[in-house]
Motif scaffolding. Sequence first.
Motif, PDB file in Angstrom:
ATOM      1  N   ALA A   1       0.846  -1.194   0.000  1.00 26.23           N
ATOM      2  CA  ALA A   1       0.000   0.000   0.000  1.00 26.23           C
ATOM      3  C   ALA A   1       0.879   1.239   0.000  1.00 26.23           C
ATOM      4  O   ALA A   1       2.024   1.196   0.456  1.00 26.23           O
ATOM      5  CB  ALA A   1      -0.902   0.010   1.238  1.00 26.23           C
TER       6      ALA A   1
ATOM      7  N   VAL B   1       0.297   5.809   0.231  1.00 21.96           N
ATOM      8  CA  VAL B   1      -0.473   7.046   0.141  1.00 21.96           C
ATOM      9  C   VAL B   1       0.466   8.054  -0.509  1.00 21.96           C
ATOM     10  O   VAL B   1       1.635   8.149  -0.114  1.00 21.96           O
ATOM     11  CB  VAL B   1      -0.897   7.542   1.536  1.00 21.96           C
TER      12      VAL B   1
ATOM     13  N   GLY C   1       7.044   7.157   5.716  1.00 17.10           N
ATOM     14  CA  GLY C   1       6.572   6.595   6.981  1.00 17.10           C
ATOM     15  C   GLY C   1       5.240   5.877   6.843  1.00 17.10           C
ATOM     16  O   GLY C   1       4.810   5.181   7.747  1.00 17.10           O
ATOM     17  N   ALA C   2       4.568   6.085   5.694  1.00 20.72           N
ATOM     18  CA  ALA C   2       3.287   5.400   5.462  1.00 20.72           C
ATOM     19  C   ALA C   2       3.486   4.323   4.402  1.00 20.72           C
ATOM     20  O   ALA C   2       4.516   4.271   3.738  1.00 20.72           O
ATOM     21  CB  ALA C   2       2.235   6.391   5.010  1.00 20.72           C
ATOM     22  N   GLY C   3       2.467   3.493   4.253  1.00 18.56           N
ATOM     23  CA  GLY C   3       2.481   2.483   3.198  1.00 18.56           C
ATOM     24  C   GLY C   3       3.470   1.372   3.465  1.00 18.56           C
ATOM     25  O   GLY C   3       3.946   1.184   4.584  1.00 18.56           O
TER      26      GLY C   3
END
Lengths: 198, 428
Positions: free
Chosen positions: B377, B379, B394-396
């Motif tokens: 995933a 973003v 830091g995301a995904g």
Amino acid sequence: MQREKMMKKKMPYLLLGLAVLFPATAAAAPTGQALAFTCAGCHGTDGSSVGPSSPSIAGMDPEVFIDAMQGYKFDERNSTIMNRIAKGYNDEQIKSMAWFFAKQTLRLKPQKYDAEMAKLGAKLHDEYCEKCHEDGGKPGDAGTLAGQWMPYLHYTMEDFIDGRREYPRKMRRKVDAAIEAEGDRAMPALIHYYGSQH
Amino acid sequence: MTEINRRDFIRFATVAGASLGFPQLALAANPKVVVVGGGVGGCTAAKYLRKLHPQTEVTLIETKKVYQSCFMSNEVLSGDRTLDSITFDYEGLKRHGVKVVIDRVDAIEPDKKQVVTQGGETFAYDACIVSPGVDFKWDAIEGYDEKVAEVVPHAWFAGPQTTTLRNQILAMPEGGKVIIVAPPNPYKCPPGPYERAAQIAMYCKHHKPKAKILILDPKDKFSKQGLFTQGWSKLYGFGTENSMIEWVGAAGGGTVEELDPSTMTLQAEIEEFQGDVINIIPPQKAGKVAFASDLAEGDWCPVNKLTFESSKHKDVYVLGDASSAAKMPKSAYAANSQAKVAAAAIVSRFNGIEPPDPTFVNTCYSILGEEHGISVAAVYTLDKSSNTILPIKGAGGLSPMNASDQQRKREVSYAHSWFANLIDDMMM
């Protein structure tokens, strides 16, 4: 205190009212709508999931949505993918998505359920759950249970019972009591009851 | 922390109030949008244009009467689902007021702002969306062309070739060998060849336990590699002498140069490989209409990533696999996400306002076994200064390595939800 809490709870809806009256057109950051549109591939158009397991998030109370997202973001809540996705959003963005989904109408699809189990579940719900999950578990200030996808409810309860998700003390007491009364049938019965509503 | 306070309320109210000053009525009464291509990008854009701006007249032109999704088509190879279960008509889009035309478009005409179909119909547009997906570079592997592909299928578009490949796997001998020739980057569905190997192994494990699946790869690494390796090991003995799946990367001589269909032999960089079933996924470029309409530069179509408007022709928008949308992968979810950004930008243009700030998500699931799913995933946000779509730091990322069986099983169930909701969101 009680009144203050009420005011705070109503505030999002006031904001939603405004958002409907004046669609935000100023280009600053992505709008709540634009952010929320990216969720649809898993949670359905405008947050009504067609299943079989990712939960519907339309009509969710904004605070429940925010708590869930913050929980995922800080790895305080077990998940498969949401902990990775939630980290992509700041507090303002999470709030704006919360408002967007709160004003969407939840569209439910029928699920296969066992009528006998659902009947037992209805009884258990009234006795142990209705006090917090009002109106048969319809969207309210404690999350959406009524009509929610059954596998998701199953995963959620597994996480509570197996200690992978912070279990509110009051809820643990009630769930334990339901299991005490009906044994292994209690959880599936409740899930069949929620799945029977659409 | 999570409560919405009075200050937010006032700030929001001010922004909402200020927006009243925009001249929203300065637009043509019924602007016309023509969408070329009825895949994820085209369908999603058509539906969301109608949703965001119902007075828009949207015409979608597609050559095929039904849509067959490439995502979840590997599951047809294992027998886990049928081709019917990934086949959908365009009735749902019609219910949203989209005019669906089954016809072929050779090229759009940006100068005249019109699209003429092979059937002779002319459609004028205020904005044109081109979402043709990928085409193959047929000259990359000697001996392999469109005709040979009927017997040595690519099965990279779901449809008759998916069935051909499935039937060939069913018909091969007990200890048969399937060879998958993976493409070089960039191509649509980066984890696809490796999920395909797992899905074929899933079938063989039950029905032809002595069969082998060999992946010949012109790359030295691939999408979700650690997770694939771990899943293949757990389910199909990868890394052991008895492994059902074997992978040969570029360094090991995995680059295929030639096919001899009469002997079912592949000439790779170092040695020859012979297979009972051969599946060649050729190198890729943007779909034909993109080249014929002068929208491509190199293999793909450059766009302004704020709007997905072509950098080469005004009022033409290129979405999905055909666009050059780094650093998003060429995936169904990415096309769905881009389509909504383009739809919002087009509506803003009709309304005479600036396009909104875009936001993108990609999620992609792979199913390695009945109870073994993995995902990636991300973003994304747009860095306007470099016109690059960047994943938010830091995301995904990937499903964790060494996740519990329970988590892997849940990911299968969420993969099915991802499929069902993506189809629903694009065309129902």
